[in-house]
Design an enzyme around this catalytic site. Structure first.
Site, short mmCIF file in Angstrom:
data_model
loop_
_atom_site.label_atom_id
_atom_site.label_comp_id
_atom_site.label_asym_id
_atom_site.label_seq_id
_atom_site.Cartn_x
_atom_site.Cartn_y
_atom_site.Cartn_z
N TYR A 146 -15.19 16.35 35.65
CA TYR A 146 -14.35 16.80 34.53
C TYR A 146 -14.51 18.29 34.26
O TYR A 146 -13.62 18.91 33.69
CB TYR A 146 -14.68 16.01 33.25
CG TYR A 146 -14.30 14.53 33.30
CD1 TYR A 146 -13.86 13.94 34.48
CD2 TYR A 146 -14.36 13.74 32.17
CE1 TYR A 146 -13.52 12.61 34.53
CE2 TYR A 146 -14.01 12.39 32.22
CZ TYR A 146 -13.60 11.83 33.41
OH TYR A 146 -13.26 10.51 33.45
N LYS A 196 -23.77 6.17 42.56
CA LYS A 196 -22.92 5.79 43.70
C LYS A 196 -23.46 6.53 44.92
O LYS A 196 -22.73 7.26 45.62
CB LYS A 196 -21.46 6.18 43.38
CG LYS A 196 -20.42 5.72 44.39
CD LYS A 196 -20.16 4.24 44.37
CE LYS A 196 -19.17 3.87 45.46
NZ LYS A 196 -19.06 2.42 45.68
N ASP A 228 -20.02 0.39 40.85
CA ASP A 228 -19.03 -0.69 41.02
C ASP A 228 -19.67 -2.05 40.72
O ASP A 228 -19.08 -2.89 40.03
CB ASP A 228 -18.39 -0.66 42.42
CG ASP A 228 -19.35 -0.26 43.53
OD1 ASP A 228 -20.50 0.12 43.23
OD2 ASP A 228 -18.98 -0.35 44.72
N ASP A 252 -17.24 7.48 31.29
CA ASP A 252 -15.92 7.38 30.66
C ASP A 252 -15.34 6.00 30.94
O ASP A 252 -14.87 5.29 30.04
CB ASP A 252 -15.02 8.49 31.24
CG ASP A 252 -13.70 8.62 30.51
OD1 ASP A 252 -13.52 7.94 29.48
OD2 ASP A 252 -12.84 9.39 30.98
N ASP A 256 -15.44 2.24 28.41
CA ASP A 256 -14.22 1.53 27.98
C ASP A 256 -14.32 0.05 28.35
O ASP A 256 -13.84 -0.82 27.63
CB ASP A 256 -12.96 2.13 28.61
CG ASP A 256 -12.24 3.08 27.64
OD1 ASP A 256 -12.93 3.74 26.85
OD2 ASP A 256 -10.99 3.14 27.66
P1 NAD Z 1 -6.58 4.22 23.89
O1 NAD Z 1 -8.07 4.14 23.89
O2 NAD Z 1 -5.95 5.09 22.90
O3 NAD Z 1 -5.98 2.73 23.68
C1 NAD Z 1 -6.23 1.66 24.59
C2 NAD Z 1 -5.94 0.34 23.85
O4 NAD Z 1 -6.95 0.12 22.87
C3 NAD Z 1 -4.59 0.36 23.12
O5 NAD Z 1 -4.00 -0.90 23.21
C4 NAD Z 1 -4.99 0.64 21.68
O6 NAD Z 1 -4.10 0.12 20.73
C5 NAD Z 1 -6.35 -0.02 21.59
N1 NAD Z 1 -7.22 0.64 20.60
C6 NAD Z 1 -7.87 1.82 20.76
N2 NAD Z 1 -8.53 2.12 19.64
C7 NAD Z 1 -8.31 1.12 18.76
C8 NAD Z 1 -8.72 0.89 17.42
N3 NAD Z 1 -9.53 1.73 16.75
N4 NAD Z 1 -8.28 -0.24 16.81
C9 NAD Z 1 -7.49 -1.12 17.46
N5 NAD Z 1 -7.07 -0.94 18.72
C10 NAD Z 1 -7.48 0.17 19.37
O7 NAD Z 1 -6.17 4.59 25.37
P2 NAD Z 1 -4.78 5.16 25.94
O8 NAD Z 1 -3.64 4.46 25.29
O9 NAD Z 1 -4.93 5.12 27.39
O10 NAD Z 1 -4.78 6.68 25.51
C11 NAD Z 1 -4.02 7.21 24.43
C12 NAD Z 1 -4.29 8.69 24.30
O11 NAD Z 1 -5.66 8.91 23.93
C13 NAD Z 1 -4.10 9.47 25.61
O12 NAD Z 1 -3.43 10.66 25.31
C14 NAD Z 1 -5.51 9.75 26.08
O13 NAD Z 1 -5.56 10.91 26.85
C15 NAD Z 1 -6.23 9.91 24.75
N6 NAD Z 1 -7.70 9.72 24.78
C16 NAD Z 1 -8.44 10.51 23.96
C17 NAD Z 1 -9.81 10.33 23.86
C18 NAD Z 1 -10.60 11.19 22.90
O14 NAD Z 1 -10.06 11.76 21.98
N7 NAD Z 1 -11.92 11.29 23.08
C19 NAD Z 1 -10.43 9.32 24.61
C20 NAD Z 1 -9.65 8.50 25.43
C21 NAD Z 1 -8.28 8.70 25.50
#
Ligand code: NAD
Length: 368
Positions: A146, A196, A228, A252, A256
């Site tokens: 990153y 890895k 993995d 990262d 998740d």
């Molecule tokens: P996301 O983590 O935002 O969401 C993935 C899933 O989890 C979605 O269905 C969402 O509704 C659910 N979810 C996430 N947080 C939740 C909460 N607090 N309550 C209930 N449901 C929740 O991942 P994405 O959709 O792939 O990414 C959306 C945006 O967020 C992208 O622009 C990405 O780049 C960004 N992002 C930012 C960070 C950060 O600020 N550190 C981290 C990861 C992704």
């Protein structure tokens, strides 16, 4: 009376909604303790880009510089919306990575925790969960792929190409290892080293340095896992893990998955610590699919506040009360939509109601 300045970066998507609930909790912490918090809101992420042309504007940098701690909501847009922002100014590249770089917040702690009583939230079977899930991922946060050099262009054959470099030096590895071993010493004295090394030379160095550092913590049992295989093991037998340490990108992705085995990313807070400055953020993104609906789970943001109280303000006991208040809301049978699926028997409440109930529980707790 202690006084702390907190930069509040509410961010994008669900960020402002869950930040509002976290602030409610901070206000109650003020009521209950000899402490005042000076909240300093600032634009960060896509909202900042659209307002100022910069995802991490100078005014925000100045506010963060003078803060004792930074509370950050998730940032980012949906895949389609992101295209409205030039690649290098998009929230992660334009704000998040520069924030991490500026404050050298190399140690990212991501608890993956689900008490046995809440096992029904998890997609895993009760017999897999056993006594509950309770592990912490320690993710290196300012190195690796990153943060390496990035280049895009057209090569001599006229083909578009991209080059990204993965770089670590031994000092970067050593400092995150010390963080992980120290944490392991406070817990089960068990450390899973995720790597890895069968493919990546970066993991060969990672493991060499890990073995050197391990000599300083002879009581800690180290278990090595290929990343993995670790992904599978997290689903099949999460109880074997306690502290897991890994490089930036592995952390990262695997963290998740941690949210996945709990049942929602909404259960994933985190602390990002440097030697001089720390910031706290949910592990998840801005969830554009549910933004503005008052249904997001604020646990991740309120949990990030708890981690801030413990790590930045030396208020570990009050942090425990915040965790207990949130667990109490779940124990009463309530949750936001992500964890109250039809047939689960869980009573669905909104983001705001969840925050209100946490505040109510916290107010009812004996002061520390
Ligand atoms: P996301 O983590 O935002 O969401 C993935 C899933 O989890 C979605 O269905 C969402 O509704 C659910 N979810 C996430 N947080 C939740 C909460 N607090 N309550 C209930 N449901 C929740 O991942 P994405 O959709 O792939 O990414 C959306 C945006 O967020 C992208 O622009 C990405 O780049 C960004 N992002 C930012 C960070 C950060 O600020 N550190 C981290 C990861 C992704």
């Amino acid at each position: 009376m202690k006084h702390y300045k907190i930069a509040v970066l509410a961010g994008d998507g669900i960020g402002p909604e869950i930040t509002q609930e976290a602030i409610k909790v901070l206000k109650v912490v003020e009521e209950r303790n000899d402490v005042t918090f000076e909240l300093m809101p600032a634009l960060f992420g896509a909202c900042a880009y659209f307002a100022t042309g910069d995802a991490f504007p100078q005014e925000t940098i100045a506010i963060c510089d003078q803060a004792d701690a930074i509370l950050k909501g998730p940032i980012g847009l949906s895949h389609e919306e992101s295209k409205k922002i030039p690649v290098d100014k998009q929230p992660e590249r334009g704000a998040l990575l520069p924030l991490r770089r500026r404050y050298n917040t190399y140690a990212n702690f991501r608890p993956v925790s689900l008490p046995k009583a809440l096992a029904h939230f998890s997609p895993l079977k009760p017999e897999v969960i056993g006594e509950g899930i309770d592990l912490i991922m320690v993710r290196e946060l300012v190195g690796g792929l990153y943060f390496g050099e990035k280049e895009m262009g057209v090569n001599a054959q006229g083909l578009r190409y991209v080059r990204e470099t993965l770089e670590y030096d031994e000092a970067q590895i050593r400092r995150i290892m010390h963080q992980a071993f120290k944490l392991a010493m406070k817990r089960r004295k068990l450390l899973h080293n995720i790597h890895k090394s069968n493919v990546l030379k970066s993991s060969v160095l990672w493991n060499e340095v890990m073995e050197e550092v391990a000599k300083e913590y002879p009581e800690v049992k180290v278990v090595n896992y290929l990343v993995d295989a670790a992904a599978t093991a997290l689903c099949l037998n999460p109880a074997q893990f306690d502290v897991m340490v890994m490089e930036n990108m592995f952390g990262d992705i695997l963290s998740d998955q941690g949210g996945g085995i709990l049942g929602s990313l909404g259960l994933m807070p985190s602390a990002c610590l440097g030697d001089d400055k720390a910031y706290y953020e949910p592990s998840h993104g801005s969830a554009p699919d549910i933004a503005g609906k008052n249904i997001a789970n604020p646990y991740s943001m309120i949990g990030s506040v708890a981690m801030m109280l413990e790590n930045s303000f030396d208020m570990a006991d009050e942090a425990k009360n915040v965790w207990a208040a949130m667990q109490g809301v779940f124990a009463d049978g309530f949750s936001t939509a992500d964890l109250s699926k039809p047939g689960s028997g869980v009573k669905m409440i909104s983001t705001v109601e969840f925050g209100d109930k946490v505040v109510e529980k916290l107010r009812a707790m004996p002061k520390v």
